[in-house]
Structure formats: structure tokens, C-alpha cells
Write a protein that holds these residues in place. Structure first.
Motif, mmCIF file in Angstrom:
data_model
loop_
_atom_site.group_PDB
_atom_site.id
_atom_site.type_symbol
_atom_site.label_atom_id
_atom_site.label_comp_id
_atom_site.label_asym_id
_atom_site.label_seq_id
_atom_site.Cartn_x
_atom_site.Cartn_y
_atom_site.Cartn_z
ATOM 1 N N LEU A 123 1.156 -1.234 0.032
ATOM 2 C CA LEU A 123 0.048 -0.200 -0.089
ATOM 3 C C LEU A 123 0.621 1.323 0.203
ATOM 4 C CD1 LEU A 123 -2.821 -0.908 2.474
ATOM 5 C CD2 LEU A 123 -3.001 -1.103 0.130
ATOM 6 N N GLU A 124 0.372 2.331 -0.638
ATOM 7 C CA GLU A 124 1.190 3.729 -0.764
ATOM 8 C C GLU A 124 -0.030 4.448 0.157
ATOM 9 O OE1 GLU A 124 3.062 6.486 -0.645
ATOM 10 O OE2 GLU A 124 3.672 5.192 -2.456
ATOM 11 N N PHE A 125 0.679 5.247 1.246
ATOM 12 C CA PHE A 125 0.004 6.084 1.853
ATOM 13 C C PHE A 125 0.099 7.476 1.806
ATOM 14 C CE2 PHE A 125 0.171 2.109 4.177
ATOM 15 C CZ PHE A 125 -1.092 1.925 4.850
ATOM 16 N N GLU A 126 1.497 7.809 1.194
ATOM 17 C CA GLU A 126 1.472 9.291 0.655
ATOM 18 C C GLU A 126 0.470 9.855 -0.284
ATOM 19 O OE1 GLU A 126 3.664 11.210 2.234
ATOM 20 O OE2 GLU A 126 4.729 9.596 3.328
ATOM 21 N N ASN A 127 -0.077 10.943 -0.051
ATOM 22 C CA ASN A 127 -0.977 11.770 -0.791
ATOM 23 C C ASN A 127 -0.181 12.383 -2.017
ATOM 24 O OD1 ASN A 127 -3.332 11.261 0.160
ATOM 25 N ND2 ASN A 127 -3.216 12.871 1.623
ATOM 26 N N GLY A 128 -0.525 12.253 -3.192
ATOM 27 C CA GLY A 128 0.308 13.072 -4.242
ATOM 28 C C GLY A 128 1.134 12.052 -4.814
ATOM 29 N N ALA A 129 1.646 10.869 -4.380
ATOM 30 C CA ALA A 129 2.766 10.155 -4.783
ATOM 31 C C ALA A 129 2.415 9.405 -6.349
ATOM 32 C CB ALA A 129 2.774 8.763 -3.920
ATOM 33 N N VAL A 130 3.458 9.637 -7.043
ATOM 34 C CA VAL A 130 3.500 9.197 -8.376
ATOM 35 C C VAL A 130 3.843 7.552 -8.125
ATOM 36 C CG1 VAL A 130 4.356 8.964 -10.377
ATOM 37 C CG2 VAL A 130 4.089 11.145 -9.528
ATOM 38 N N MET A 131 3.066 6.543 -8.341
ATOM 39 C CA MET A 131 3.107 5.161 -7.797
ATOM 40 C C MET A 131 3.926 4.295 -9.098
ATOM 41 S SD MET A 131 -0.480 4.604 -5.954
ATOM 42 C CE MET A 131 -0.193 2.849 -5.684
ATOM 43 N N ASN A 132 4.929 4.806 -9.254
ATOM 44 C CA ASN A 132 5.991 3.870 -10.242
ATOM 45 C C ASN A 132 6.937 3.008 -9.476
ATOM 46 O OD1 ASN A 132 7.689 6.027 -9.296
ATOM 47 N ND2 ASN A 132 8.117 7.124 -11.223
ATOM 48 N N GLY A 133 6.849 2.932 -8.244
ATOM 49 C CA GLY A 133 7.576 2.001 -7.520
ATOM 50 C C GLY A 133 7.062 0.500 -7.394
ATOM 51 N N ASN A 134 7.115 0.210 -6.078
ATOM 52 C CA ASN A 134 6.891 -1.269 -5.614
ATOM 53 C C ASN A 134 5.448 -1.194 -5.072
ATOM 54 O OD1 ASN A 134 7.353 0.010 -3.266
ATOM 55 N ND2 ASN A 134 8.641 -2.110 -2.680
ATOM 56 N N LYS A 135 4.916 -0.064 -4.859
ATOM 57 C CA LYS A 135 3.446 0.084 -4.103
ATOM 58 C C LYS A 135 2.512 -0.071 -5.023
ATOM 59 C CE LYS A 135 5.592 0.964 -0.074
ATOM 60 N NZ LYS A 135 5.427 2.274 0.207
ATOM 61 N N ALA A 136 1.566 -1.072 -5.185
ATOM 62 C CA ALA A 136 0.572 -1.389 -6.354
ATOM 63 C C ALA A 136 -0.742 -0.697 -6.141
ATOM 64 C CB ALA A 136 0.098 -2.862 -6.226
ATOM 65 N N GLU A 137 -1.056 -0.129 -4.658
ATOM 66 C CA GLU A 137 -2.541 0.235 -4.440
ATOM 67 C C GLU A 137 -2.391 1.281 -3.542
ATOM 68 O OE1 GLU A 137 -7.002 -1.279 -3.838
ATOM 69 O OE2 GLU A 137 -5.528 -2.504 -3.418
ATOM 70 N N HIS A 138 -3.253 2.410 -3.587
ATOM 71 C CA HIS A 138 -3.104 3.569 -2.768
ATOM 72 C C HIS A 138 -4.250 3.285 -1.607
ATOM 73 C CE1 HIS A 138 -3.108 7.776 -1.153
ATOM 74 N NE2 HIS A 138 -2.213 7.680 -1.851
ATOM 75 N N ILE A 139 -4.026 3.802 -0.311
ATOM 76 C CA ILE A 139 -4.649 3.526 0.713
ATOM 77 C C ILE A 139 -5.957 4.109 0.401
ATOM 78 C CG2 ILE A 139 -4.194 5.550 1.905
ATOM 79 C CD1 ILE A 139 -5.258 2.288 3.395
ATOM 80 N N LYS A 140 -6.223 4.992 -0.297
ATOM 81 C CA LYS A 140 -7.638 5.754 -0.654
ATOM 82 C C LYS A 140 -8.550 4.725 -1.269
ATOM 83 C CE LYS A 140 -6.308 10.577 -1.154
ATOM 84 N NZ LYS A 140 -6.256 11.892 -2.159
ATOM 85 N N GLU A 141 -8.051 3.964 -2.399
ATOM 86 C CA GLU A 141 -8.861 2.838 -2.794
ATOM 87 C C GLU A 141 -9.031 1.759 -1.932
ATOM 88 O OE1 GLU A 141 -8.183 5.608 -5.440
ATOM 89 O OE2 GLU A 141 -6.503 4.452 -4.999
ATOM 90 N N ALA A 142 -7.977 1.079 -1.199
ATOM 91 C CA ALA A 142 -7.863 0.290 -0.516
ATOM 92 C C ALA A 142 -8.823 0.196 0.759
ATOM 93 C CB ALA A 142 -6.468 -0.389 -0.029
ATOM 94 N N ALA A 143 -8.646 1.335 1.511
ATOM 95 C CA ALA A 143 -9.533 1.470 2.593
ATOM 96 C C ALA A 143 -11.053 1.797 2.282
ATOM 97 C CB ALA A 143 -9.128 2.859 3.300
#
Length: 313
Positions: A76-96
Motif C-alpha cells: 500500500l501507498e500512504f503518501e498523498n500525491g505520490a506517483v506510484m511508479n515503484g513497488n506500491k501497487a495500491e493507494h490507501i484511498k482505494e484500499a480503505a
């Protein structure tokens, strides 16, 4: 009660404790939450919290579904505004947000990194679930607190205390092989202060807890002085708050032994578990009638049941 993340969320502390005690006397009441679903999300390992909360939900008639993010879910990615081009596949906004549509209550267990105090004490992970799930959140332990443990601790003290005066409760630091967070001692301090116990903390210099959690409770750096006439002693290791995450000393003279117990008023000895025998508490104490750590662990079920019952109504 809209969420359960600290004692501040509890409007009537005595009522909640009595409800937990009542559930212990009559635990299986499946009509209270039949058809409800409780999601339990773990970002770090657990034994008692996971099992006790599952049993608590089932006692109420609810279904508990466990997700270990490290093994069962996307990173999960927790940072707002992150460009998710690393190893984080899903943002907490969608997951939660998705979890909020699947469940009626969501329990979340996070763990501090013990590197950056500002990050850990901001409760970024827990706050993100609260912001985006859109349903009641139960803290199954966070960077700064462990409220379900503290409710069970208070319940256990009340079960073992029969006198009219308030008991003298002492939280004492103990050595450990690694740096541990301040969540359990922080939370225990808050709950003892809220319950208006005769409460104090004893630890070596360099291990003082944050003032916001211990309130006006005295901090005594002489362990023997602090233990004098104690009715309950809570033994726990934690790392430094001031020199964050560090272990300034590992004085094994603080390991709780029969010698320490003899200084008390034949105190009941408490620990949240898991406990490293012989290091944190000596076997002679853990195997004695003074030790009530298994009572605390048992009461984790009924503490969780009381909280879930309120949130699932």
C-alpha cells in the motif's frame, strides 16, 4: 462511540468495563450482531489481538475476516500525491474505500518504524484508514497506543481488586533484547489516569514516556522506591522516546524478580505478552500466584467484545 483508538473515544469508562465483565459471564450472544462483518487488517504480526478479536466477533454473531497486508494484499501507498511508479501497487484511498464497502467495522493493526518519531506519532497509517474507510475503526495497536490491551488490563485490575480504596498501580520498565515501541505503556498510562488510579511510572533515565500520555503521573527513576507497597505492577519494556527508538541501557537489574515482588504489597504482576521469561520477568514470578498475565490475555476477548458490540449497534 464512533471509533475506538484511545480512551478519549470512550464516553463512559466504567460502563464499558462492566459490559466487558458481563460478556465474560455470558459470552455467547449471537443475536447482537448476527449478519454483521468485521474486517481485521494486520500490517504486522499478532497472536492475542488477532485471535481474541475474531472470537469476540463470533461471540456476537458477526463474521470476522482477517487480511494480512504483508502476505495477502497489495503493498500500500500512504503518501498523498505520490506517483506510484515503484513497488506500491495500491493507494490507501482505494484500499480503505473498498474495505469500507465490504465491512461494518474495520480493525487495523499498524506498527511504528522506531526511526522517525514525528512520522510514528502522527499515526499516519491509522489516520488514513479513518479518513478513507467511511466506517467505525478499531485500533488493534498503532504507533502510539494499544487500547484493546488497556481495556483488558483495566478490566483485569477491577476483577482482582476488592478494597474500597484505589489500588496503587506501578508501570515498570524492563530490559529486552531489542527496541520495542511505547504503544502499550503509553496506552496503559492513559487508561490508568482516566480510571483515576494511584498510578506512577518507574524507568531508568532516558526512558521517560511522552508527557502527553503519562499526564501528571510521577516518574520515579529509583525502581525500588517506586515499587514500595504497590498493589499491581505492570512490567513492560520500551525504547527511548527522547532519543527515539534507541536503547540507552539494558540494565538487567530491572528484570522483575522475587526480590522486586517482596518490596510490594504482595502485588499482582501484569504483562501484555509475549514475555521473554528470565529477562523481562523471572520464572519465579511468572509461575507464582501473583502473576495474572493469563487473565489479561483471556480478558482480551471480552474487551474486544464490549467494543465491537457498541460499534456494531
Amino acid at each position: 462511540m464512533e471509533n475506538f483508538t484511545s480512551v478519549a473515544d470512550v464516553s463512559n469508562l466504567d460502563q464499558l468495563v462492566q459490559q466487558a465483565i458481563s460478556f465474560k459471564e455470558n459470552p455467547y450472544q449471537p443475536d447482537l450482531a448476527r449478519g454483521k462483518k468485521v474486517g481485521l487488517i494486520f500490517l504486522n504480526p499478532s497472536l492475542r489481538t488477532r485471535l481474541s478479536t475474531q472470537v469476540a466477533a463470533q461471540n456476537l454473531g458477526a463474521e470476522a475476516i482477517v487480511l494480512d497486508i504483508g502476505k495477502d494484499g497489495w503493498a500500500l501507498e500512504f503518501e498523498n500525491g505520490a506517483v506510484m511508479n515503484g513497488n506500491k501497487a495500491e493507494h490507501i484511498k482505494e484500499a480503505a474505500g473498498v474495505m469500507g464497502r465490504y465491512f461494518d467495522v474495520l480493525g487495523v493493526r499498524t506498527f511504528p518504524g522506531l526511526v522517525d518519531r514525528a512520522v510514528d506519532y502522527s499515526e499516519q497509517l491509522l489516520s488514513a484508514f479513518m479518513a478513507y474507510a467511511g466506517l467505525p475503526i478499531v485500533s488493534l495497536e498503532s504507533g502510539t497506543r494499544h487500547p484493546l490491551q488497556s481495556l483488558a488490563d483495566l478490566m483485569t485490575i477491577q476483577e482482582h481488586w476488592t478494597e474500597k480504596r484505589k489500588p496503587k498501580v506501578v508501570l515498570t520498565w524492563a530490559p529486552h533484547v531489542k527496541a520495542l515501541p511505547q504503544a502499550v505503556p503509553n496506552s496503559f498510562s492513559e487508561w490508568m489516569i482516566a480510571a483515576q488510579m494511584d498510578f506512577s511510572v518507574t524507568n531508568p533515565k532516558g526512558y521517560d514516556l511522552a508527557a502527553e500520555f503519562r499526564g501528571g503521573a510521577p516518574v520515579i527513576h529509583d525502581q525500588e522506591e517506586a515499587l514500595a507497597d504497590a498493589d499491581f505492577v505492570y512490567v513492560k519494556s520500551w525504547s527511548s522516546y527522547e532519543d527515539y527508538g534507541k536503547v540507552p541501557s539494558q540494565d538487567e537489574g530491572w528484570s522483575f524478580s522475587q526480590r522486586h515482588l517482596s518490596l510490594t504489597n504482595n502485588a499482582k504482576v501484569m504483562h501484555c505478552l509475549p514475555v521473554r521469561r528470565g529477562l523481562v520477568i523471572k520464572d519465579e514470578v511468572l509461575d507464582s500466584a501473583n502473576a495474572i498475565h493469563l487473565d489479561q490475555a483471556e480478558n482480551r476477548v471480552f474487551a474486544a467484545q464490549a467494543v465491537l458490540n457498541q460499534l456494531l449497534k
